[in-house]
Design an enzyme around this catalytic site. Sequence first.
Site, PDB file in Angstrom:
ATOM      1  N   TYR A 243       0.899  -1.154   0.000  1.00 20.91           N
ATOM      2  CA  TYR A 243       0.000   0.000   0.000  1.00 20.91           C
ATOM      3  C   TYR A 243       0.935   1.201   0.000  1.00 20.91           C
ATOM      4  O   TYR A 243       1.792   1.324   0.884  1.00 20.91           O
ATOM      5  CB  TYR A 243      -0.863   0.026   1.263  1.00 20.91           C
ATOM      6  CG  TYR A 243      -2.118  -0.800   1.164  1.00 20.91           C
ATOM      7  CD1 TYR A 243      -2.489  -1.671   2.178  1.00 20.91           C
ATOM      8  CD2 TYR A 243      -2.955  -0.706   0.050  1.00 20.91           C
ATOM      9  CE1 TYR A 243      -3.642  -2.423   2.107  1.00 20.91           C
ATOM     10  CE2 TYR A 243      -4.121  -1.463  -0.033  1.00 20.91           C
ATOM     11  CZ  TYR A 243      -4.462  -2.309   1.004  1.00 20.91           C
ATOM     12  OH  TYR A 243      -5.612  -3.061   0.928  1.00 20.91           O
ATOM     13  N   ASP A 271      -6.266  -0.846  -6.292  1.00 23.68           N
ATOM     14  CA  ASP A 271      -7.744  -0.768  -6.255  1.00 23.68           C
ATOM     15  C   ASP A 271      -8.250  -0.268  -4.897  1.00 23.68           C
ATOM     16  O   ASP A 271      -9.433  -0.349  -4.611  1.00 23.68           O
ATOM     17  CB  ASP A 271      -8.356  -2.144  -6.571  1.00 23.68           C
ATOM     18  CG  ASP A 271      -7.925  -3.207  -5.554  1.00 23.68           C
ATOM     19  OD1 ASP A 271      -8.255  -4.388  -5.766  1.00 23.68           O
ATOM     20  OD2 ASP A 271      -7.249  -2.856  -4.557  1.00 23.68           O
ATOM     21  N   HIS A 362     -10.150  -7.128  -5.214  1.00 23.50           N
ATOM     22  CA  HIS A 362      -9.826  -7.106  -3.770  1.00 23.50           C
ATOM     23  C   HIS A 362     -10.775  -8.027  -2.986  1.00 23.50           C
ATOM     24  O   HIS A 362     -11.154  -7.721  -1.856  1.00 23.50           O
ATOM     25  CB  HIS A 362      -9.970  -5.667  -3.264  1.00 23.50           C
ATOM     26  CG  HIS A 362      -9.025  -5.256  -2.185  1.00 23.50           C
ATOM     27  ND1 HIS A 362      -7.890  -4.510  -2.402  1.00 23.50           N
ATOM     28  CD2 HIS A 362      -9.082  -5.447  -0.865  1.00 23.50           C
ATOM     29  CE1 HIS A 362      -7.292  -4.264  -1.237  1.00 23.50           C
ATOM     30  NE2 HIS A 362      -7.995  -4.818  -0.300  1.00 23.50           N
TER      31      HIS A 362
HETATM   32  C1  LIG Z   1      -9.971 -11.529   2.655  1.00 26.63           C
HETATM   33  C2  LIG Z   1      -9.079 -10.320   2.704  1.00 26.63           C
HETATM   34  C3  LIG Z   1      -8.566  -9.820   1.510  1.00 26.63           C
HETATM   35  C4  LIG Z   1      -7.713  -8.711   1.521  1.00 26.63           C
HETATM   36  C5  LIG Z   1      -7.390  -8.098   2.764  1.00 26.63           C
HETATM   37  C6  LIG Z   1      -7.899  -8.591   3.978  1.00 26.63           C
HETATM   38  C7  LIG Z   1      -8.745  -9.698   3.940  1.00 26.63           C
HETATM   39  C8  LIG Z   1      -9.287 -10.228   5.238  1.00 26.63           C
HETATM   40  N1  LIG Z   1      -6.619  -6.935   2.735  1.00 26.63           N
HETATM   41  S1  LIG Z   1      -7.401  -5.583   3.284  1.00 26.63           S
HETATM   42  O1  LIG Z   1      -7.527  -5.689   4.710  1.00 26.63           O
HETATM   43  O2  LIG Z   1      -6.664  -4.398   2.887  1.00 26.63           O
HETATM   44  O3  LIG Z   1      -8.707  -5.580   2.589  1.00 26.63           O
HETATM   45  C9  LIG Z   1      -5.739  -6.801   1.709  1.00 26.63           C
HETATM   46  C10 LIG Z   1      -4.547  -5.997   1.829  1.00 26.63           C
HETATM   47  O4  LIG Z   1      -4.125  -5.619   2.931  1.00 26.63           O
HETATM   48  N2  LIG Z   1      -3.877  -5.704   0.677  1.00 26.63           N
HETATM   49  C11 LIG Z   1      -4.277  -6.185  -0.558  1.00 26.63           C
HETATM   50  O5  LIG Z   1      -3.646  -5.893  -1.583  1.00 26.63           O
HETATM   51  N3  LIG Z   1      -5.373  -7.011  -0.679  1.00 26.63           N
HETATM   52  C12 LIG Z   1      -6.070  -7.334   0.433  1.00 26.63           C
HETATM   53  N4  LIG Z   1      -7.107  -8.229   0.350  1.00 26.63           N
HETATM   54  C13 LIG Z   1      -7.508  -8.762  -0.993  1.00 26.63           C
HETATM   55  C14 LIG Z   1      -6.758 -10.049  -1.319  1.00 26.63           C
HETATM   56  O6  LIG Z   1      -5.405  -9.789  -1.653  1.00 26.63           O
HETATM   57  C15 LIG Z   1      -7.400 -10.744  -2.522  1.00 26.63           C
HETATM   58  O7  LIG Z   1      -7.594  -9.813  -3.557  1.00 26.63           O
HETATM   59  C16 LIG Z   1      -8.731 -11.402  -2.136  1.00 26.63           C
HETATM   60  O8  LIG Z   1      -8.653 -11.953  -0.844  1.00 26.63           O
HETATM   61  C17 LIG Z   1      -9.044 -12.522  -3.128  1.00 26.63           C
HETATM   62  O9  LIG Z   1     -10.300 -13.013  -2.872  1.00 26.63           O
HETATM   63  P1  LIG Z   1     -10.575 -14.333  -1.978  1.00 26.63           P
HETATM   64  O10 LIG Z   1     -10.443 -13.905  -0.560  1.00 26.63           O
HETATM   65  O11 LIG Z   1     -11.997 -14.683  -2.358  1.00 26.63           O
HETATM   66  O12 LIG Z   1      -9.593 -15.407  -2.369  1.00 26.63           O
END
Ligand SMILES: Cc1cc2c(cc1C)[n+](S(=O)(=O)[O-])c1c(=O)[nH]c(=O)nc-1n2C[C@H](O)[C@H](O)[C@H](O)COP(=O)(O)O
Length: 500
Positions: A243, A271, A362
């Site tokens: 990030y 995104d 995401h």
């Molecule tokens: C489930 C989950 C996903 C997050 C995630 C945290 C969780 C609990 N977080 S978030 O707190 O910011 O949303 C990140 C993150 O730190 N950075 C990122 O690039 N993607 C983040 N993602 C998105 C992740 O990298 C994938 O795009 C997404 O999880 C794929 O979908 P599935 O969970 O269905 O496999």
Amino acid sequence: SNDQQPKEQKLRGEEVAKHNNDKDCWVIIHGRVYDVTEFKEEHPGGKSIILKWAGKDATETYNPIHPPDTLDKFLDKSKHLGEVNMDTVEQEKEFDPDEEERQERIKRMPILEQCYNLMDFEAVARRVMKKTAWAYYSSGSDDEITMRENHSAFHKIWFRPRILHDVENIDLSTQMLGTKVDIPFYVTATALGKLGNSEGEVILTRGAKKHNVIQMIPTLASCSFDEIVDARQGDQAQWLQLYVNKDRAITERIIKHAENRGCRGLFITVDAPQLGRREKDMRSKFSDVGSNVQNTGGDNVDRSQGAARAISSFIDPSLSWKDIPWFLGVTSMPILLKGVQRVEDVIRAIEVGVQGVVLSNHGGRQLDFARSGIEVLAEVMPVLRERNWQDRIEIYIDGGIRRSTDIIKALCLGARGVGIGRPFLYAMSAYGLPGVDRAMQLLKDEMEMNMRLIGCSKVDQLNPTLLDTRGLSMHSTSVPADTLGMTIYDPLVNPQEKAK
Ligand SMILES: Cc1cc2c(cc1C)[n+](S(=O)(=O)[O-])c1c(=O)[nH]c(=O)nc-1n2C[C@H](O)[C@H](O)[C@H](O)COP(=O)(O)O
């Protein structure tokens, strides 16, 4: 540890408890006392969460959100007041009315061997995880349409299997950014691993090592970056998910450190200029102490939104294409853009010189009604092939990958591999490392079977003729009436209400 100073020299709990207000605020973290009177005003998570624990031991709430080196990094040494004699500290447990029932559910949970697919881990995790952890992991943005579309999109793609090809020996291996992996998936970056398991992301590191797949280290991990890298074994490959910080000096330091520690790819998340609005996360207990950091946007909407908001106020919403050459200049790691959602941006990514993209929304946690990664992939590849650019970059997708047939469909359309998020979080939260190990093994077993049945012995034989994608762009108009939605993703009932 809490045994460096002799007991009599340590602060006493009753002393700390006096500093419990807005004007004079101390907290205990891991047996040490910190004066956060000034710091709480700039705390990204807002000051109410700190005041809630003023004069007390805040370790249990602090731990899942903050990597261990956070206080050394961000709190002036003069505010580090030394050790407290923990015998004199009365432990105040965060009251959770659901906790007793949850412990009962843990006693009755299925044994690991009863999990036969990735959705089984989700079903178990929903029952045994703390509500705040389940809320954070399972939530998608707004009505969670995209979160469900991510998986249901695969149901619109059917196979055209070929027969009478020698499929005695199946080889699932492939290369990702030059690294050989056993099977074409990687563990994608997901924040706050310690919400689900007190050991956090290092469990995913060990699972990835065992199955020779790559782990993408999240910027917002609960474990520190170095803890996750130190948990690596041998020549195990890791990538960094970034990030981008408004303060580019911090970002440059993070990138250079990652390169020095041997990260083999930099995935810039594009995104999430602002973290999505995830209502389950907002409903959970973080909301009563959530950050009001969103007010920086000047709007007066109270956006104290769960953990997500609290930990993301540093992200730079002004990031744009003109910044990409700078990144190409500060590292020699391959750079990929994570969260690309239409073919025009893939073309632009190639022109700006990055080495790859992740077609992703995401996990449905950002813009609701963004299309699934697999649907965008089906839009992108024909356009690249027209230009003969399909080999110019590596293309990944993530979101809703739950079966090996999802992986196979992505590779048939031209992806190099796929990222998987929630399933490994749920497996880790419910069963720890054995859970992650089994989840990965199940995918390997499924994939060997399905490659054999589709008539391919190696992944480079997978191609678009093995698919019928005519149904892909049809979106169900109503919220998908999926049983998954009814049985798993129920709206979070506020535990307090149930207690009444
Ligand atoms: C489930 C989950 C996903 C997050 C995630 C945290 C969780 C609990 N977080 S978030 O707190 O910011 O949303 C990140 C993150 O730190 N950075 C990122 O690039 N993607 C983040 N993602 C998105 C992740 O990298 C994938 O795009 C997404 O999880 C794929 O979908 P599935 O969970 O269905 O496999």
